[in-house]
Design an enzyme around this catalytic site. Structure first.
Site, mmCIF file in Angstrom:
data_model
loop_
_atom_site.group_PDB
_atom_site.id
_atom_site.type_symbol
_atom_site.label_atom_id
_atom_site.label_comp_id
_atom_site.label_asym_id
_atom_site.label_seq_id
_atom_site.Cartn_x
_atom_site.Cartn_y
_atom_site.Cartn_z
ATOM 1 N N PHE A 146 0.862 -1.191 0.000
ATOM 2 C CA PHE A 146 0.000 0.000 0.000
ATOM 3 C C PHE A 146 0.892 1.233 0.000
ATOM 4 C CE2 PHE A 146 -2.253 3.615 1.620
ATOM 5 C CZ PHE A 146 -3.423 3.578 0.871
ATOM 6 N N ASP A 233 9.317 3.218 2.063
ATOM 7 C CA ASP A 233 8.086 3.966 2.337
ATOM 8 C C ASP A 233 7.801 3.825 3.836
ATOM 9 O OD1 ASP A 233 5.569 4.963 2.748
ATOM 10 O OD2 ASP A 233 4.672 4.027 0.980
ATOM 11 N N LYS A 274 2.240 11.292 7.107
ATOM 12 C CA LYS A 274 1.452 11.027 8.310
ATOM 13 C C LYS A 274 1.991 11.727 9.565
ATOM 14 C CE LYS A 274 -1.196 7.142 6.642
ATOM 15 N NZ LYS A 274 -0.813 6.075 5.739
HETATM 16 C C1 PLP Z 1 -0.973 6.155 4.259
HETATM 17 C C2 PLP Z 1 0.141 5.648 3.439
HETATM 18 C C3 PLP Z 1 0.486 6.253 2.208
HETATM 19 C C4 PLP Z 1 -0.329 7.341 1.585
HETATM 20 O O1 PLP Z 1 -0.434 8.482 2.343
HETATM 21 P P1 PLP Z 1 -1.599 9.549 2.034
HETATM 22 O O2 PLP Z 1 -1.256 10.709 2.898
HETATM 23 O O3 PLP Z 1 -2.893 8.896 2.393
HETATM 24 O O4 PLP Z 1 -1.524 9.853 0.575
HETATM 25 C C5 PLP Z 1 1.607 5.777 1.545
HETATM 26 N N1 PLP Z 1 2.330 4.755 2.035
HETATM 27 C C6 PLP Z 1 2.012 4.143 3.196
HETATM 28 C C7 PLP Z 1 2.871 3.033 3.690
HETATM 29 C C8 PLP Z 1 0.907 4.564 3.940
HETATM 30 O O5 PLP Z 1 0.575 3.930 5.064
#
Ligand code: PLP
Length: 426
Positions: A146, A233, A274
């Site tokens: 994700f 990520d 986040k």
């Molecule tokens: C939440 C998330 C995203 C995307 O972030 P948004 O601010 O919702 O665009 C990307 N990578 C990971 C691992 C996430 O948990």
């Protein structure tokens, strides 16, 4: 209708249902207020937050230091665009690059934008530094990843709900199994056009999959051997969530609890979002050293709001809170307590198969079929009992409270969770 008029939960849900696109399926709770680890609904009922807005609110709701930075900056200067300099961006870039140990930072707003940015940097690096023929670069990603919701990102998702009927898709991605080093080695050895390996240190949305010990470290070594960028990520796993400042810090045994030295795995490109803002404002960033970030020159990439003064002031405060309040250490300690307590319950449970996670990013696996509603029903019951959590894929419930929780509160939550689960044991 006046904005001052207090809505009931029913009213608020009906409004969203009628006037909002139905792109989410929220738990039926309407929140009005938050403070620290707590949330209150519009009727005044108090809950423990066990989602933390998908780990954005690691520092707790409405942290006074972060909100203070927001309101102070909002009264002075909010947005200039990058057509001009502002006097907060450089401070944020210096603070964040020193904190995470990189030469440069590129500021964006959402996690998905930061992932997109990392992909663009990686591709440009591949053509200008690695010497891959233009348009031939491939980025290796993992099944069940994700990384966000943009067209390019869902192009390499394998979740049919996120993907179907959104094509045509962006090409240039190769999917391999997560936590499988042989698969990574094979793809690197058999494809000279691989530019990067994009990976979540723990797969959050997929159900909190923690890879095998040593997976990330060996994956990084394989990438190095093949001159491939390791792109972490850490949008969900970063900023103390897993008991270290970054999940890629791993089990490094450094004695400095605010370490900015060399982590167990140092990503070539680090993606944050986040909790970079403590959930107060959309702030994301991509960090890399000069040899990589140097491929980005004026006009190559940008964002009107990226690097705006409010975002920068908020992010500095949010990172300071993580250090000042030892949130990584707290997440590590409480995470161990949480899993131990739940394990004890699970030993006698029929409804829960297991608990897994790291720090305060955890999940329980419900003993029922993938398509059953048991996890959802348990979350509804948890809500009734004063704790808010949400199922992820399949029958998995993620537990990720704000990292400002104390041990007494955690034990209270364990109590609520086990009491709730007991009602489902049949
Ligand atoms: C939440 C998330 C995203 C995307 O972030 P948004 O601010 O919702 O665009 C990307 N990578 C990971 C691992 C996430 O948990």
């Amino acid at each position: 209708m006046s904005v001052l008029e207090r809505l009931t939960s029913e009213d608020a849900i009906a409004l969203e249902d009628k006037f909002g696109a139905h792109n989410y399926h929220p738990l039926p709770v309407v929140l009005h207020k938050g403070e620290g680890v707590f949330l209150w609904d519009v009727e005044g009922k108090k809950y423990y937050d066990f989602l933390s807005a998908y780990s954005a609110v690691n520092q707790g709701h409405c942290h006074p230091k972060i909100v203070g930075a927001l309101t102070r900056q909002a009264q002075v200067l909010t947005l200039t665009s990058r057509a001009f300099y502002n006097d907060v961006l450089g401070k944020f870039e210096k603070y964040a690059t020193e904190t995470f140990g990189y030469d440069k930072l590129l500021p964006m707003n959402t996690g998905a934008e930061a992932v997109e940015t990392a992909i663009k940097i990686c591709r440009k690096w591949a053509y200008e530094k690695k010497g891959i023929d233009e348009n031939e670069a491939e980025i290796v990603v993992c099944n069940n990843n994700f990384h966000g919701r943009t067209t390019t990102i869902i192009s390499f998702s394998n979740d049919p709900i996120a993907r179907k009927n959104f094509g045509p898709y962006t090409s240039g991605f190769i999917k391999i199994e997560y936590d499988n080093l042989q698969a990574l080695q094979d793809v690197l050895e058999n494809n000279a056009n691989v530019a990067g390996f994009l990976v979540e240190p723990i797969q959050g949305e997929a159900g909190v999959f923690v890879p095998s010990e040593g997976y990330l470290k060996t994956a990084k070594a394989l990438c190095e051997k093949h001159n491939v960028l390791f792109i972490a990520d850490e949008v969900q796993t970063g900023i103390a969530r897993t008991g270290r400042l970054l999940a890629t810090c791993g089990n490094c045994s450094c004695s400095d609890k605010h370490c900015s030295g060399t982590p167990e795995v140092k990503a070539d490109i680090l993606i944050l979002g986040k909790a970079l803002s403590g959930g107060v404002f959309p702030v994301s960033a991509v960090l890399a050293n000069d040899s990589i970030m140097g491929v980005i020159r004026p006009g190559n990439h940008g964002s009107t709001f990226g690097g705006n003064p409010i975002a920068c002031a908020v992010a500095i405060a949010a990172l300071e809170v993580v250090k000042e309040e030892d949130l990584a250490e707290n997440a590590d300690t409480l995470g161990n307590v949480f899993r131990k307590e739940l394990q004890r319950y699970i030993a006698t449970s029929h409804i829960v198969k297991g608990v897994r996670g790291k720090g305060l990013l955890n999940a329980i696996l419900i003993n029922d079929t993938e398509d059953s509603s048991t996890a959802w029903d348990i979350c509804l019951a948890l809500k009734e009992n004063g704790l808010l959590a949400k199922p992820t894929h399949g029958n998995i419930i993620r537990f990720a409270p704000p990292l400002v929780m104390d041990k007494e509160q955690l034990m209270d939550c364990v109590q609520i969770i086990t009491k709730t689960l007991k009602a489902f044991e049949k």
